[in-house]
Motif scaffolding. Structure first.
Motif: not given
Ligand code: TXA
Ligand code: MG
Length: 497
Positions: A149-153, A163-164, A237-240
């Motif tokens: 999922i975007s943003g998750r490890p 899980e995702d 640019k996104y939190r990752h």
């Protein structure tokens, strides 16, 4: 949606009918998550816009963040790109199949839905046997972002993908634990010189060994690009890679960091606190949930970075303190992921506002270090100078050193050698010597117990910088290159701009 789960195994490979089924899902516009040697990918037909739309939807990914096209053989590249620069050929010869993604000018075949509207396209040939077999069987380029999922490890085990994405994709291929554990190196080959957009297992040094040196601005700093700034790598640019817990990086000397982390961890007795370190240093901690990113000695650092971040979440950890991971080949890649996971949240153990480079006579090595450092540190509140340990008569900087700096465009003002004195040093001063003997002398003479390092030691290396005195031009040139490399590392390690 019912997600079908099949497995791939290093010795047995695929069940043939399952491989055919996976390929069929891909060809008909469905989604299949599969293992690669870096992280798991979420694959779809890379030339099908509708399939790509499903990938963005399943991941919750912003549509302007482009996808990487995965191929199984070199000849699949040609139809996807407008041109193949000679340097790219060399890099592909050396690193493909493998954890390296190259950016090319795209051909008309590649839909802009895949490239986030750009006229360039990212392409990679993975080394993972199961991944390549799948791409080959599907017979199409496979667009695949990391299967999280975007943003998750990013996922490094089949369970992470389940899980995702369970229920959101047609199929998940469980291939167990991946090898590397973090994403490929991305290199933009469309400009005058290559630019590393995302550091990875293939390092700048490894790349330069193949195509020669290409400048130092090539690696975007770890951290988050401000939202209003157009980033070179759109994903930057996104939190990752972020765990649910709040992650703080503690930057400083290893042992000082350990003490600080222990102290910080104990300040939250009501919370479950996590500590992120290496296999080698795990047992040094006596408090909190201690997890590792891999082994320094076995050269597997990063292998369990993402899985440990996910593990913290599973264990209900709400606050994580991490060491820094410098002094290994992949330090750029590891620190880049770590700083992003931390959203830039850092505790600096010592707030240095001054660095003094020290050598014996302060006429060649330390002045060179001083002027190179001045040319690369932009923060003007940091004072940079150099001193000597044996300065009987003040002498000007060596002409050879001045000429050498000038030939590399490093400005250097006239100055004379000066002796290091007690009053030069306070608790915010970092003293950097060129060799171990000088360090010992500084420690003894000024009774310093901390903030004195040799230059190579400070960036995690052994041995001393070689003294060029009496050597030929080549020796001086080699000194310049070594100093420059070490000083860039030092700047990075200090988090200076
Ligand atoms: O190791 C990897 O590269 C993994 C595995 C699955 O292959 N894939 C991966 O994909 O990490 P993803 O989507 O999570 O990251 C791709 C990155 C993004 O940051 C994106 O912005 C950048 O590649 N990218 C893709 N196309 C680009 C382009 N044309 N120009 C600049 N950056 C691009
Ligand atoms: Mg990703």
């Amino acid at each position: 949606m019912q997600t079908r789960i099949i497995s791939w195994d290093n010795t047995k490979g695929y069940e043939p009918s399952e491989l055919r089924e996976a390929a069929k899902i891909l060809r008909s516009g469905g989604l299949v998550a599969f293992p690669t040697e870096t992280v798991y990918g979420l694959g779809c037909d890379g030339l099908n816009e509708e399939a790509a739309a499903k990938v963005y939807e399943a991941k919750g990914r912003p549509g302007d963040n482009p996808l990487i096209l995965h191929i199984s053989e070199r000849d699949e590249l040609t139809p996807l790109v407008e041109e193949i620069p000679p340097m790219a050929e060399k890099l592909m010869d050396t690193f493909w199949p493998g954890p390296m993604t190259l950016i090319f000018r795209k051909s008309d075949k590649v839909p802009t839905r895949i490239t986030g509207g750009l006229n360039t396209v990212a392409i990679r040939m993975p080394a993972h046997a199961g991944a390549r077999e799948l791409i080959r069987e599907a017979g199409i380029p496979i667009a695949a972002p990391s299967a999280n999922i975007s943003g998750r490890p990013s996922p490094t085990k089949g369970e992470h993908v389940k899980e995702d994405l369970d229920g959101k994709v047609g199929m998940i291929i469980d291939g167990g634990d991946v090898g590397i554990g973090y994403e490929s190196t991305i290199i933009d080959m469309t400009g005058l010189r290559p630019v590393i957009l995302r550091p990875g297992f293939i390092t700048k040094e490894m790349i330069e060994e193949v195509i020669g040196t290409f400048g130092d601005e090539g690696i975007p700093e770890a951290g988050i690009t401000p939202d209003d700034e157009a980033p070179k790598a759109p994903g930057m640019k996104y939190r990752h890679y972020a765990p649910e817990a709040e992650l703080t990086v503690v930057r400083g000397d290893e042992e000082e960091a350990r003490i600080k982390i222990d102290e910080l961890a104990r300040q939250y007795p009501e919370e479950k606190v996590g500590i992120l370190t290496t296999d080698e240093r795990k047992e040094l901690y006596g408090y909190g949930v201690v997890l590792s990113i891999g082994s320094f000695k076995e050269n597997t650092l990063g292998h369990s970075l993402y899985s440990s971040l996910r593990e913290f979440d599973h264990l209900g950890v709400t606050r994580i303190f991490a060491e820094t991971f410098f002094g290994n080949e992949q330090e750029d890649a590891l620190m880049n992921r770590l700083m992003k996971a931390a959203g830039g949240q850092v505790v600096d153990l010592v707030d240095y506002n001054k660095v003094i480079f020290v050598c014996k006579e302060n006429v060649i090595m330390s002045p060179m270090a001083e002027w190179i450092m001045r040319s690369i540190v932009m923060d003007k509140s940091i004072e940079i100078c150099s001193r000597g340990l044996v300065v009987l008569f003040s002498e000007p900087i060596s002409q050879k050193a001045i000429d050498l700096l000038a030939s590399h465009g490093v400005p250097c003002e006239e100055q004379s050698s000066r002796l290091l004195r007690q009053e030069d040093i306070d608790e915010h001063t970092l003293v950097i010597t060129m060799n171990f003997t000088e360090k010992v002398k500084v420690v003894e003479e000024f009774d310093l117990t901390e903030h004195v390092y040799t230059l190579r030691e400070f960036v995690g290396f052994e041995d001393d910088v070689a003294d060029p005195y009496g050597g030929d031009e080549e020796a001086y040139e080699a000194l310049y290159l070594e100093l420059k490399d070490l000083l860039y590392r030092m700047k990075k390690r200090l988090g200076w701009q």
